[in-house]
Design a protein around this motif. Structure first.
Motif, mmCIF file in Angstrom:
data_model
loop_
_atom_site.group_PDB
_atom_site.id
_atom_site.type_symbol
_atom_site.label_atom_id
_atom_site.label_comp_id
_atom_site.label_asym_id
_atom_site.label_seq_id
_atom_site.Cartn_x
_atom_site.Cartn_y
_atom_site.Cartn_z
ATOM 1 N N HIS A 33 0.811 -1.217 0.000
ATOM 2 C CA HIS A 33 0.000 0.000 0.000
ATOM 3 C C HIS A 33 0.844 1.266 0.000
ATOM 4 C CE1 HIS A 33 -2.875 -3.026 1.289
ATOM 5 N NE2 HIS A 33 -3.794 -2.231 0.781
ATOM 6 N N SER A 34 2.128 1.126 0.287
ATOM 7 C CA SER A 34 3.032 2.287 0.309
ATOM 8 C C SER A 34 3.543 2.566 -1.101
ATOM 9 C CB SER A 34 4.207 2.039 1.249
ATOM 10 O OG SER A 34 3.769 2.056 2.569
ATOM 11 N N ALA A 35 2.857 3.460 -1.784
ATOM 12 C CA ALA A 35 3.219 3.785 -3.158
ATOM 13 C C ALA A 35 4.506 4.592 -3.239
ATOM 14 C CB ALA A 35 2.078 4.562 -3.819
ATOM 15 N N ARG A 36 4.807 5.360 -2.201
ATOM 16 C CA ARG A 36 6.021 6.188 -2.151
ATOM 17 C C ARG A 36 6.741 5.931 -0.830
ATOM 18 N NH1 ARG A 36 5.303 6.201 -6.631
ATOM 19 N NH2 ARG A 36 4.545 7.838 -7.988
ATOM 20 N N GLN A 37 8.061 5.836 -0.900
ATOM 21 C CA GLN A 37 8.852 5.566 0.296
ATOM 22 C C GLN A 37 10.060 6.489 0.344
ATOM 23 O OE1 GLN A 37 9.913 1.434 0.128
ATOM 24 N NE2 GLN A 37 7.808 0.800 -0.234
ATOM 25 N N PHE A 38 10.558 6.712 1.549
ATOM 26 C CA PHE A 38 11.823 7.413 1.700
ATOM 27 C C PHE A 38 12.541 6.865 2.926
ATOM 28 C CE2 PHE A 38 8.644 10.095 3.793
ATOM 29 C CZ PHE A 38 9.208 10.360 5.027
ATOM 30 N N GLY A 39 13.846 7.059 2.954
ATOM 31 C CA GLY A 39 14.652 6.610 4.069
ATOM 32 C C GLY A 39 15.098 7.791 4.914
ATOM 33 N N ILE A 40 15.243 7.569 6.211
ATOM 34 C CA ILE A 40 15.751 8.607 7.112
ATOM 35 C C ILE A 40 17.119 8.148 7.611
ATOM 36 C CG2 ILE A 40 15.376 9.891 9.251
ATOM 37 C CD1 ILE A 40 12.384 9.445 8.876
ATOM 38 N N GLU A 41 18.107 9.033 7.496
ATOM 39 C CA GLU A 41 19.469 8.711 7.901
ATOM 40 C C GLU A 41 19.710 9.019 9.372
ATOM 41 O OE1 GLU A 41 22.384 10.725 5.550
ATOM 42 O OE2 GLU A 41 22.217 9.281 3.921
ATOM 43 N N ASN A 42 20.619 8.251 9.964
ATOM 44 C CA ASN A 42 21.105 8.564 11.305
ATOM 45 C C ASN A 42 22.369 9.418 11.167
ATOM 46 O OD1 ASN A 42 23.210 6.773 10.656
ATOM 47 N ND2 ASN A 42 22.272 5.075 11.769
ATOM 48 N N LYS A 61 3.087 15.697 2.033
ATOM 49 C CA LYS A 61 2.845 16.259 3.359
ATOM 50 C C LYS A 61 3.935 15.854 4.349
ATOM 51 C CE LYS A 61 -2.138 16.859 3.094
ATOM 52 N NZ LYS A 61 -3.449 16.462 3.612
ATOM 53 N N LEU A 62 4.355 14.582 4.298
ATOM 54 C CA LEU A 62 5.424 14.122 5.182
ATOM 55 C C LEU A 62 6.725 14.868 4.894
ATOM 56 C CD1 LEU A 62 4.789 10.272 5.139
ATOM 57 C CD2 LEU A 62 4.632 11.767 7.130
ATOM 58 N N ILE A 63 7.062 15.001 3.625
ATOM 59 C CA ILE A 63 8.292 15.698 3.232
ATOM 60 C C ILE A 63 8.221 17.168 3.675
ATOM 61 C CG2 ILE A 63 9.648 16.501 1.253
ATOM 62 C CD1 ILE A 63 10.085 13.519 1.920
ATOM 63 N N SER A 64 7.071 17.797 3.526
ATOM 64 C CA SER A 64 6.907 19.196 3.959
ATOM 65 C C SER A 64 7.125 19.341 5.460
ATOM 66 C CB SER A 64 5.517 19.715 3.610
ATOM 67 O OG SER A 64 5.411 19.944 2.249
ATOM 68 N N TYR A 71 15.076 19.296 8.111
ATOM 69 C CA TYR A 71 15.717 18.105 7.559
ATOM 70 C C TYR A 71 16.021 18.381 6.095
ATOM 71 C CZ TYR A 71 14.813 15.157 11.576
ATOM 72 O OH TYR A 71 14.821 14.611 12.833
ATOM 73 N N ARG A 72 17.110 17.823 5.614
ATOM 74 C CA ARG A 72 17.488 17.990 4.209
ATOM 75 C C ARG A 72 16.939 16.811 3.424
ATOM 76 N NH1 ARG A 72 23.417 17.730 4.268
ATOM 77 N NH2 ARG A 72 23.007 16.421 6.059
#
Length: 94
Positions: A33-42, A61-64, A71-72
């Motif tokens: 169901h997750s059509a778009r994904q992104f990773g968060i770095e430590n 909305k999440l990216i905004s 966050y970059r």
């Protein structure tokens, strides 16, 4: 929206607060169901968390919200991982 930790990666101290701020649900694995994904770095520069959004609007909305926290966001080029769209890097002072 859903999120999963990447096994064996260091979880930063700010992670709990970030998940609450974004309103994400922890899951065992990212679903179809997750059509778009992104990773968060430590702070080590490793992706420690993957976040999935069910559509482009939720993803945006999440990216905004992450940009509001300074966050970059580094968009990724088209690849075999067509759902994985960006890497989120921590602000310099975290």
């Amino acid at each position: 929206m859903e999120t999963v930790l990447v096994k064996g990666k260091t979880i930063p101290k700010f992670d709990d607060a970030l998940i609450v701020f974004l309103g994400l649900s922890e899951v065992d694995s990212i679903t179809a169901h997750s059509a778009r994904q992104f990773g968060i770095e430590n702070s080590d520069g490793e992706v420690y968390r993957i976040v999935g959004a069910e559509n482009d609007l939720v993803y945006s909305k999440l990216i905004s919200r992450l940009r509001e926290l300074r966050y970059r966001i580094e968009p990724l080029q088209a690849s075999d991982f067509s759902r994985f769209k960006a890497i989120v890097r921590t602000p310099p002072k975290l």
